[in-house]
Design a protein around this motif. Structure first.
Motif, mmCIF file in Angstrom:
data_model
loop_
_atom_site.group_PDB
_atom_site.id
_atom_site.type_symbol
_atom_site.label_atom_id
_atom_site.label_comp_id
_atom_site.label_asym_id
_atom_site.label_seq_id
_atom_site.Cartn_x
_atom_site.Cartn_y
_atom_site.Cartn_z
ATOM 1 N N ALA A 52 0.830 -1.203 0.000
ATOM 2 C CA ALA A 52 0.000 0.000 0.000
ATOM 3 C C ALA A 52 0.865 1.253 0.000
ATOM 4 C CB ALA A 52 -0.934 -0.016 1.210
ATOM 5 N N ILE A 56 0.969 4.344 -2.682
ATOM 6 C CA ILE A 56 0.794 5.748 -2.286
ATOM 7 C C ILE A 56 1.951 6.586 -2.818
ATOM 8 C CG2 ILE A 56 0.764 7.314 -0.299
ATOM 9 C CD1 ILE A 56 -0.705 5.022 1.231
ATOM 10 N N ARG A 286 -4.145 6.542 5.250
ATOM 11 C CA ARG A 286 -4.283 6.241 3.829
ATOM 12 C C ARG A 286 -3.833 4.817 3.521
ATOM 13 N NH1 ARG A 286 -5.873 9.469 -0.004
ATOM 14 N NH2 ARG A 286 -5.836 11.138 1.535
ATOM 15 N N ASP A 290 -6.320 2.256 1.757
ATOM 16 C CA ASP A 290 -5.987 1.564 0.508
ATOM 17 C C ASP A 290 -6.069 0.054 0.667
ATOM 18 O OD1 ASP A 290 -5.640 4.029 -0.588
ATOM 19 O OD2 ASP A 290 -3.530 3.753 -1.139
ATOM 20 N N ASP A 294 -9.017 -2.357 -1.469
ATOM 21 C CA ASP A 294 -8.487 -3.178 -2.561
ATOM 22 C C ASP A 294 -8.622 -4.641 -2.167
ATOM 23 O OD1 ASP A 294 -6.070 -4.800 -3.714
ATOM 24 O OD2 ASP A 294 -6.202 -3.045 -5.027
#
Length: 391
Positions: A52, A56, A286, A290, A294
């Motif tokens: 992740a 990002i 974040r 994420d 997903d």
């Protein structure tokens, strides 16, 4: 300004960390600090987290502010993770916080502001930061019986008898799962009894959930708070991602409030954030967003979390077996039935000192042991030391 100030007593766990770091013995064992360790003794970055973060880094084009409450996508992901479909999204106010501690603080500050006469009921024992924050804020607090040291389990009758004295508007602080420090959790019947009690008295449950996935799995560990949310008009939640995402230093937390007055609660939470730290941290949040948005990353994360839980349960079973052999009794059999990172082993402070000074085994002064700090190689030695010192 500070010439006449007496420094406060150092936090016991932070002090223990310093003592452990200064100990030159190569075979020292840290069972005090609440972090997960793999069988080879590391606190790893989860592979799903690394993936992740890589995404990002590749996609993110700004570090500009998001909002006072944090990213809406993150807050929605946390709502789904913790509450599932137990309550409609239109009844859930939320804000991001710096870790679970920040979430606990924001909930308590909010209640102090809106209902200063409320008493906060905390389990005996509980995480030391609970009473510390409550006392710092000047709120009234009372304890309710929770742990039975004779059985290593829940004192259900004592808990319900004490909580029956709670008044309308009081907070009942509950651990969502993997009770810290005891490891003794509520059953579904216990959660239902608490829900019935709150409905009868008008007390408001405040659930601190810091270990979802460490007990019996993501869904099972959320069953209690979901039952409350589906049953009662108002529930407060403080959530942490430090343990189950391994994001200790990123400080990822959230407040969720179940209420029919969502717009008003959202406004209050955003205002509280503004007064305390303005915008909550975003990077770790974040990462969580994420992963939970997903399907592939979420499946990877869940598999890793399952492995961590299996390691901890294996540590519990192995330690209980080693203690059975060392003591010739099933005195510590309850360790295998507990859940999460922690258990109380019934050690007095002076016995904790002997374990540290003589055997290099570090525990918190109340005898709390982090079973996630065990590794297969040290379990026999730890069991022998415990059997000797606690005889």
């Amino acid at each position: 300004m500070f010439e006449t100030v007496t420094p406060p007593e150092p936090d016991k766990i932070i002090r223990l960390m310093g003592m452990f770091a200064a100990d030159p013995r190569p075979d020292k064992v840290d069972l005090g600090v609440g972090v997960y360790r793999s069988p080879d003794g590391r606190t790893p970055v989860m592979a799903a987290v690394k993936a992740a973060e890589r995404g990002i880094w590749e996609r993110q084009e700004t570090k500009g502010y998001v909002s006072l409450s944090g990213d809406p996508g993150y807050l929605d992901a946390m709502r789904r993770l913790i509450l599932g479909d137990a309550v409609p999204a239109a009844r859930v106010a939320a804000c991001g916080t710096p870790g679970g501690t920040g979430a606990v603080r924001q909930v308590l500050e909010t209640v102090r502001r809106l209902r200063p006469e409320a008493t906060v009921w905390i389990s005996d024992p509980t995480w030391p930061n609970h009473p510390a924050i409550i006392d710092h804020l000047g709120q009234a607090r009372r304890t309710y019986r929770y742990y039975d040291p004779e059985t290593g389990g829940l004192d259900r009758d004592g808990m319900l008898a004490d909580l029956a004295e709670a008044k309308a508007g009081d907070l009942i602080l509950l651990h969502g799962c993997c009770h810290n420090p005891t490891g003794a959790d509520l059953t579904r019947a216990d959660w239902q009894a608490v829900a019935d009690l709150c409905a009868r008295t008008g007390a408001i449950p405040f659930v601190d959930t810091a270990y979802q996935g460490f007990g019996d799995g993501i869904e099972a560990d959320a069953a209690g708070v979901r039952l409350l949310a589906a049953t009662l008009p108002e529930v407060l939640i403080a959530a942490s991602c430090s343990k189950n995402f391994g994001l200790y230093r990123e400080r990822v937390g959230a407040v969720l409030i179940m209420t029919d007055a969502k717009a008003a609660a959202d406004g209050v939470l955003a205002g509280m954030n503004r007064q305390n730290y303005a915008f909550p941290p975003d990077h770790g949040a974040r990462v969580v967003q994420d992963i939970l948005s997903d399907a592939g990353l979420e499946a990877q994360w869940r598999a890793e979390l399952d492995e961590m839980r299996t390691v901890m349960q294996g540590n519990r079973a192995a330690l209980a077996a080693a203690l059975r052999e060392a003591t010739g009794s099933d005195r510590f059999g309850y360790l295998g039935a507990h859940r999460g990172m922690f258990s109380l082993i019934g050690a007095r402070p002076e016995q904790v000192d002997i374990l540290r000074e003589t055997h290099g085994i570090y525990l918190v002064g109340d005898g709390r042991m982090n079973v996630a700090g065990l590794t297969p190689g040290v379990i026999p030695r730890v069991a022998r030391a415990l059997a000797e010192v606690l005889a």
